[in-house]
Design a protein around this motif. Structure first.
Motif, mmCIF file in Angstrom:
data_model
loop_
_atom_site.group_PDB
_atom_site.id
_atom_site.type_symbol
_atom_site.label_atom_id
_atom_site.label_comp_id
_atom_site.label_asym_id
_atom_site.label_seq_id
_atom_site.Cartn_x
_atom_site.Cartn_y
_atom_site.Cartn_z
ATOM 1 N N ALA A 149 -24.883 58.070 39.195
ATOM 2 C CA ALA A 149 -25.473 58.911 38.153
ATOM 3 C C ALA A 149 -24.635 60.163 37.923
ATOM 4 O O ALA A 149 -24.397 60.566 36.775
ATOM 5 N N GLU A 150 -24.159 60.788 38.987
ATOM 6 C CA GLU A 150 -23.328 61.989 38.854
ATOM 7 C C GLU A 150 -22.018 61.670 38.148
ATOM 8 O O GLU A 150 -21.581 62.403 37.260
ATOM 9 N N GLN A 151 -21.386 60.557 38.547
ATOM 10 C CA GLN A 151 -20.120 60.189 37.914
ATOM 11 C C GLN A 151 -20.338 59.840 36.447
ATOM 12 O O GLN A 151 -19.539 60.207 35.583
ATOM 13 N N ASP A 204 -22.695 60.997 34.529
ATOM 14 C CA ASP A 204 -22.935 62.260 33.819
ATOM 15 C C ASP A 204 -21.635 62.991 33.517
ATOM 16 O O ASP A 204 -21.431 63.489 32.406
ATOM 17 N N SER A 205 -20.733 63.041 34.501
ATOM 18 C CA SER A 205 -19.468 63.749 34.268
ATOM 19 C C SER A 205 -18.633 63.037 33.211
ATOM 20 O O SER A 205 -18.023 63.681 32.352
ATOM 21 N N VAL A 206 -18.617 61.702 33.241
ATOM 22 C CA VAL A 206 -17.852 60.952 32.236
ATOM 23 C C VAL A 206 -18.459 61.183 30.848
ATOM 24 O O VAL A 206 -17.726 61.383 29.869
ATOM 25 N N LEU A 207 -19.784 61.173 30.770
ATOM 26 C CA LEU A 207 -20.432 61.403 29.478
ATOM 27 C C LEU A 207 -20.164 62.814 28.964
ATOM 28 O O LEU A 207 -19.934 63.016 27.770
ATOM 29 N N GLU A 208 -20.181 63.793 29.856
ATOM 30 C CA GLU A 208 -19.886 65.164 29.442
ATOM 31 C C GLU A 208 -18.462 65.269 28.907
ATOM 32 O O GLU A 208 -18.219 65.906 27.874
ATOM 33 N N ASN A 209 -17.509 64.645 29.597
ATOM 34 C CA ASN A 209 -16.118 64.654 29.126
ATOM 35 C C ASN A 209 -16.008 63.971 27.772
ATOM 36 O O ASN A 209 -15.304 64.445 26.875
ATOM 37 N N LEU A 210 -16.706 62.856 27.614
ATOM 38 C CA LEU A 210 -16.657 62.122 26.358
ATOM 39 C C LEU A 210 -17.255 62.948 25.222
ATOM 40 O O LEU A 210 -16.682 63.026 24.127
ATOM 41 N N ILE A 211 -18.361 63.599 25.491
ATOM 42 C CA ILE A 211 -19.007 64.426 24.467
ATOM 43 C C ILE A 211 -18.108 65.594 24.072
ATOM 44 O O ILE A 211 -17.937 65.895 22.892
ATOM 45 N N SER A 212 -17.488 66.236 25.073
ATOM 46 C CA SER A 212 -16.606 67.361 24.749
ATOM 47 C C SER A 212 -15.389 66.884 23.951
ATOM 48 O O SER A 212 -14.951 67.559 23.015
ATOM 49 N N THR A 213 -14.865 65.714 24.292
ATOM 50 C CA THR A 213 -13.722 65.170 23.557
ATOM 51 C C THR A 213 -14.104 64.863 22.117
ATOM 52 O O THR A 213 -13.354 65.166 21.179
#
Length: 157
Positions: A67-69, A71-80
């Motif tokens: 879940a943490e990983q 979340d971090s991937v989704l955050e990076n994707l959203i920022s990109t």
């Protein structure tokens, strides 16, 4: 014979005593083995419970890590995606600015003079200037896009 009978009876009693002693000892050993086996069974049950608990904890740990990983991937994707959106908006604005500049430049550019009389006057002046600079008749003809004979005629007049 009485001694042999006494020895025989003594030995028989010793064997019977040894038999009962072994039987009693065997019952004691059976009780100890039963206690050991029940203790081992209890230990195995505890080990099973611990392994199950540990497996549940490890599954929970794995789930939280995933879940943490995620979340971090989704955050990076959203920022990109947001960055690319901002960049594309800036590029669109730049393109609109360029288009408006081109439109204003097109409006300020005047159409070439399509009047054949004034066009000939311009050619005459250009031919005269080029000849004074030192261009040959062939070079002037190529520059003005007229035949060499016509350039020569215009230079004579």
């Amino acid at each position: 014979m009485s001694i042999t009978i006494a020895i025989f009876i003594g030995l028989s009693l010793a064997v019977v005593f040894l038999f009962f002693y072994m039987f009693a000892r065997d019952k004691e050993i059976d009780k100890k083995f039963h206690m050991i086996s029940s203790a081992l069974e209890n230990i195995n049950q505890e080990i099973y419970k611990l392994q199950k608990h540990q497996k549940d904890n490890s599954l929970q740990n794995i789930e939280t890590m995933i879940a943490e990983q995620l979340d971090s991937v989704l955050e990076n994707l959203i920022s990109t995606v947001k960055q690319s959106q901002y960049k594309s908006q800036e590029e669109i604005e730049m393109l609109f600015d360029k288009i408006s500049k081109l439109e204003s430049n097109i409006k300020t550019i005047s159409l070439p003079n399509l009047d054949p009389v004034s066009n000939k006057k311009d050619n005459k002046e250009k031919i005269k200037e080029l000849f004074e600079i030192g261009y040959s008749i062939e070079e002037i003809a190529k520059e003005v896009d007229l035949p060499a004979g016509e350039v020569q005629l215009l230079l004579r007049f």
